[in-house]
Design a protein around this motif. Structure first.
Motif, PDB file in Angstrom:
ATOM      1  N   CYS A  62       0.854  -1.196   0.000  1.00 18.16           N
ATOM      2  CA  CYS A  62       0.000   0.000   0.000  1.00 18.16           C
ATOM      3  C   CYS A  62       0.886   1.241   0.000  1.00 18.16           C
ATOM      4  O   CYS A  62       1.799   1.360   0.823  1.00 18.16           O
ATOM      5  N   VAL A  63       0.628   2.149  -0.925  1.00 17.79           N
ATOM      6  CA  VAL A  63       1.343   3.423  -0.999  1.00 17.79           C
ATOM      7  C   VAL A  63       0.464   4.468  -0.321  1.00 17.79           C
ATOM      8  O   VAL A  63      -0.730   4.579  -0.624  1.00 17.79           O
ATOM      9  N   THR A  64       1.045   5.217   0.600  1.00 19.42           N
ATOM     10  CA  THR A  64       0.249   6.189   1.350  1.00 19.42           C
ATOM     11  C   THR A  64       0.947   7.549   1.388  1.00 19.42           C
ATOM     12  O   THR A  64       2.176   7.637   1.251  1.00 19.42           O
ATOM     13  N   ALA A  65       0.153   8.598   1.540  1.00 19.48           N
ATOM     14  CA  ALA A  65       0.666   9.967   1.622  1.00 19.48           C
ATOM     15  C   ALA A  65      -0.334  10.803   2.412  1.00 19.48           C
ATOM     16  O   ALA A  65      -1.525  10.464   2.465  1.00 19.48           O
ATOM     17  N   PRO A  66       0.114  11.898   3.044  1.00 19.56           N
ATOM     18  CA  PRO A  66      -0.823  12.771   3.761  1.00 19.56           C
ATOM     19  C   PRO A  66      -1.899  13.301   2.811  1.00 19.56           C
ATOM     20  O   PRO A  66      -1.614  13.579   1.639  1.00 19.56           O
ATOM     21  N   GLU A  67      -3.134  13.440   3.328  1.00 16.80           N
ATOM     22  CA  GLU A  67      -4.252  13.846   2.466  1.00 16.80           C
ATOM     23  C   GLU A  67      -4.003  15.189   1.789  1.00 16.80           C
ATOM     24  O   GLU A  67      -4.329  15.354   0.610  1.00 16.80           O
ATOM     25  N   SER A  68      -3.415  16.145   2.499  1.00 20.44           N
ATOM     26  CA  SER A  68      -3.175  17.470   1.908  1.00 20.44           C
ATOM     27  C   SER A  68      -2.257  17.366   0.692  1.00 20.44           C
ATOM     28  O   SER A  68      -2.464  18.039  -0.327  1.00 20.44           O
ATOM     29  N   LEU A  69      -1.265  16.499   0.774  1.00 17.66           N
ATOM     30  CA  LEU A  69      -0.343  16.290  -0.342  1.00 17.66           C
ATOM     31  C   LEU A  69      -1.040  15.576  -1.500  1.00 17.66           C
ATOM     32  O   LEU A  69      -0.855  15.927  -2.668  1.00 17.66           O
ATOM     33  N   ARG A  70      -1.879  14.609  -1.166  1.00 24.95           N
ATOM     34  CA  ARG A  70      -2.643  13.886  -2.191  1.00 24.95           C
ATOM     35  C   ARG A  70      -3.544  14.856  -2.958  1.00 24.95           C
ATOM     36  O   ARG A  70      -3.614  14.806  -4.194  1.00 24.95           O
ATOM     37  N   ILE A  71      -4.229  15.734  -2.216  1.00 25.54           N
ATOM     38  CA  ILE A  71      -5.143  16.699  -2.850  1.00 25.54           C
ATOM     39  C   ILE A  71      -4.381  17.624  -3.791  1.00 25.54           C
ATOM     40  O   ILE A  71      -4.783  17.829  -4.939  1.00 25.54           O
ATOM     41  N   SER A  72      -3.247  18.169  -3.331  1.00 22.58           N
ATOM     42  CA  SER A  72      -2.489  19.105  -4.177  1.00 22.58           C
ATOM     43  C   SER A  72      -1.949  18.405  -5.425  1.00 22.58           C
ATOM     44  O   SER A  72      -1.941  18.983  -6.514  1.00 22.58           O
ATOM     45  N   ARG A  73      -1.528  17.145  -5.287  1.00 24.53           N
ATOM     46  CA  ARG A  73      -1.037  16.394  -6.451  1.00 24.53           C
ATOM     47  C   ARG A  73      -2.135  16.232  -7.508  1.00 24.53           C
ATOM     48  O   ARG A  73      -1.910  16.443  -8.696  1.00 24.53           O
ATOM     49  N   VAL A  74      -3.337  15.836  -7.059  1.00 29.14           N
ATOM     50  CA  VAL A  74      -4.424  15.565  -8.009  1.00 29.14           C
ATOM     51  C   VAL A  74      -4.945  16.861  -8.624  1.00 29.14           C
ATOM     52  O   VAL A  74      -5.271  16.902  -9.813  1.00 29.14           O
ATOM     53  N   VAL A  75      -5.012  17.933  -7.835  1.00 27.72           N
ATOM     54  CA  VAL A  75      -5.445  19.239  -8.358  1.00 27.72           C
ATOM     55  C   VAL A  75      -4.512  19.665  -9.497  1.00 27.72           C
ATOM     56  O   VAL A  75      -4.956  20.102 -10.562  1.00 27.72           O
ATOM     57  N   ASN A  76      -3.205  19.511  -9.277  1.00 28.76           N
ATOM     58  CA  ASN A  76      -2.220  19.893 -10.300  1.00 28.76           C
ATOM     59  C   ASN A  76      -2.259  18.956 -11.504  1.00 28.76           C
ATOM     60  O   ASN A  76      -2.127  19.399 -12.645  1.00 28.76           O
ATOM     61  N   ARG A  77      -2.465  17.666 -11.246  1.00 27.49           N
ATOM     62  CA  ARG A  77      -2.440  16.663 -12.319  1.00 27.49           C
ATOM     63  C   ARG A  77      -3.688  16.724 -13.190  1.00 27.49           C
ATOM     64  O   ARG A  77      -3.615  16.690 -14.411  1.00 27.49           O
ATOM     65  N   ASP A  78      -4.865  16.810 -12.540  1.00 24.14           N
ATOM     66  CA  ASP A  78      -6.142  16.701 -13.265  1.00 24.14           C
ATOM     67  C   ASP A  78      -6.825  18.038 -13.522  1.00 24.14           C
ATOM     68  O   ASP A  78      -7.922  18.075 -14.077  1.00 24.14           O
ATOM     69  N   ARG A  79      -6.188  19.136 -13.075  1.00 22.72           N
ATOM     70  CA  ARG A  79      -6.800  20.471 -13.221  1.00 22.72           C
ATOM     71  C   ARG A  79      -8.230  20.479 -12.663  1.00 22.72           C
ATOM     72  O   ARG A  79      -9.173  20.931 -13.292  1.00 22.72           O
ATOM     73  N   THR A  80      -8.362  19.938 -11.462  1.00 17.92           N
ATOM     74  CA  THR A  80      -9.668  19.873 -10.805  1.00 17.92           C
ATOM     75  C   THR A  80      -9.638  20.748  -9.549  1.00 17.92           C
ATOM     76  O   THR A  80      -8.692  21.503  -9.342  1.00 17.92           O
ATOM     77  N   THR A  81     -10.664  20.665  -8.711  1.00 24.37           N
ATOM     78  CA  THR A  81     -10.717  21.492  -7.508  1.00 24.37           C
ATOM     79  C   THR A  81     -10.463  20.629  -6.273  1.00 24.37           C
ATOM     80  O   THR A  81     -10.732  19.417  -6.288  1.00 24.37           O
ATOM     81  N   PRO A  82      -9.983  21.224  -5.173  1.00 18.67           N
ATOM     82  CA  PRO A  82      -9.774  20.457  -3.940  1.00 18.67           C
ATOM     83  C   PRO A  82     -11.050  19.757  -3.475  1.00 18.67           C
ATOM     84  O   PRO A  82     -11.008  18.616  -3.000  1.00 18.67           O
ATOM     85  N   GLY A  83     -12.204  20.417  -3.656  1.00 22.59           N
ATOM     86  CA  GLY A  83     -13.483  19.825  -3.245  1.00 22.59           C
ATOM     87  C   GLY A  83     -13.798  18.550  -4.011  1.00 22.59           C
ATOM     88  O   GLY A  83     -14.260  17.558  -3.433  1.00 22.59           O
ATOM     89  N   GLN A  84     -13.528  18.584  -5.316  1.00 19.17           N
ATOM     90  CA  GLN A  84     -13.782  17.396  -6.147  1.00 19.17           C
ATOM     91  C   GLN A  84     -12.850  16.249  -5.773  1.00 19.17           C
ATOM     92  O   GLN A  84     -13.250  15.087  -5.752  1.00 19.17           O
ATOM     93  N   VAL A  85     -11.609  16.595  -5.436  1.00 19.39           N
ATOM     94  CA  VAL A  85     -10.643  15.555  -5.034  1.00 19.39           C
ATOM     95  C   VAL A  85     -11.071  14.938  -3.700  1.00 19.39           C
ATOM     96  O   VAL A  85     -11.035  13.715  -3.532  1.00 19.39           O
ATOM     97  N   LYS A  86     -11.500  15.774  -2.768  1.00 25.46           N
ATOM     98  CA  LYS A  86     -11.966  15.269  -1.462  1.00 25.46           C
ATOM     99  C   LYS A  86     -13.138  14.319  -1.637  1.00 25.46           C
ATOM    100  O   LYS A  86     -13.244  13.306  -0.941  1.00 25.46           O
ATOM    101  N   GLU A  87     -14.023  14.637  -2.576  1.00 30.82           N
ATOM    102  CA  GLU A  87     -15.180  13.785  -2.850  1.00 30.82           C
ATOM    103  C   GLU A  87     -14.720  12.421  -3.357  1.00 30.82           C
ATOM    104  O   GLU A  87     -15.239  11.385  -2.942  1.00 30.82           O
ATOM    105  N   ARG A  88     -13.726  12.432  -4.234  1.00 30.68           N
ATOM    106  CA  ARG A  88     -13.201  11.171  -4.760  1.00 30.68           C
ATOM    107  C   ARG A  88     -12.496  10.372  -3.670  1.00 30.68           C
ATOM    108  O   ARG A  88     -12.614   9.147  -3.619  1.00 30.68           O
TER     109      ARG A  88
END
Length: 198
Positions: free
Chosen positions: A128-154
């Motif tokens: 299992c690969v794990t990372a702090p949630e704040s870091l996960r959110i910023s990675r996905v926002v930058n990668r997928d050009r989405t919003t923090p709210g949408q990432v939290k929902e996922r």
């Protein structure tokens, strides 16, 4: 040959770990990519998805309608369960056939929803690969050009990282503090050990 599961929540960095493993010469089956391919090409999957969700689940070009599929997966738990029930058995069948063609003691299966789909028992070991949630959110926002709210929902639609890590045999911390390669170099000898079983 040993089959090793590789999982982690969205933005955890499991794809990075998969790339490193590939670079080291290990065969890695990317379940999400292969599932998309099978949804477009496997006649039984296509037939069942159309039967359950109507022909509009596919585009006029007969490709899976990704926005519609994503809407179903993230907003309807019953639909998600139905889709998993149709697709995952065929993915595992495909993985087993693929594994037989590989010439390595270890083969890896990378999937974000390995535990959600009830696939844990198919593998000799799971990482299992794990990372702090704040870091996960910023990675996905930058990668997928989405919003923090949408990432939290996922993130909420996936099992909690703590639960996944408890179910796994090995944990890789991808938190900008621990080096991924250093952690892998400690895990791989244990995976290669003939005595090491789940």
């Amino acid at each position: 040959m040993k089959a090793i599961g590789l999982t982690g929540g969205i933005g955890s960095g499991k794809s990075t770990v998969a790339r490193i493993l590939k670079h080291m010469g290990y065969p890695v089956y990317i379940a999400d990519k292969e599932a998309s391919h099978l949804m477009n090409t496997h006649p039984e999957i296509r037939k069942e998805l159309k039967k359950q969700f109507g022909t509009t689940i596919y585009t006029p070009q007969e490709q899976i309608d990704k926005p519609r599929l994503a809407h179903l997966i993230f907003n309807d738990t019953r639909a998600l369960s139905t889709i998993n029930g149709i697709v995952h058995p065929k993915v595992m069948q495909d993985f087993r056939q693929w594994s037989l063609q590989q010439n390595n003691k270890l083969v890896f299966f990378e999937s974000a929803i390995l535990f959600e789909a009830g696939l844990g028992t198919f593998f000799n070991s799971v990482i299992c690969v794990t990372a702090p949630e704040s870091l996960r959110i910023s990675r996905v926002v930058n990668r997928d050009r989405t919003t923090p709210g949408q990432v939290k929902e996922r993130i909420r639609n996936q099992l909690d990282d703590t639960f996944k890590c408890r179910q796994a045999d090995f944990i890789i911390h991808n938190d900008r503090i621990h080096l991924i390669l250093e952690q892998l170099m400690k895990i791989l000898p244990q995976l290669n050990d003939e005595k090491q079983h789940k």
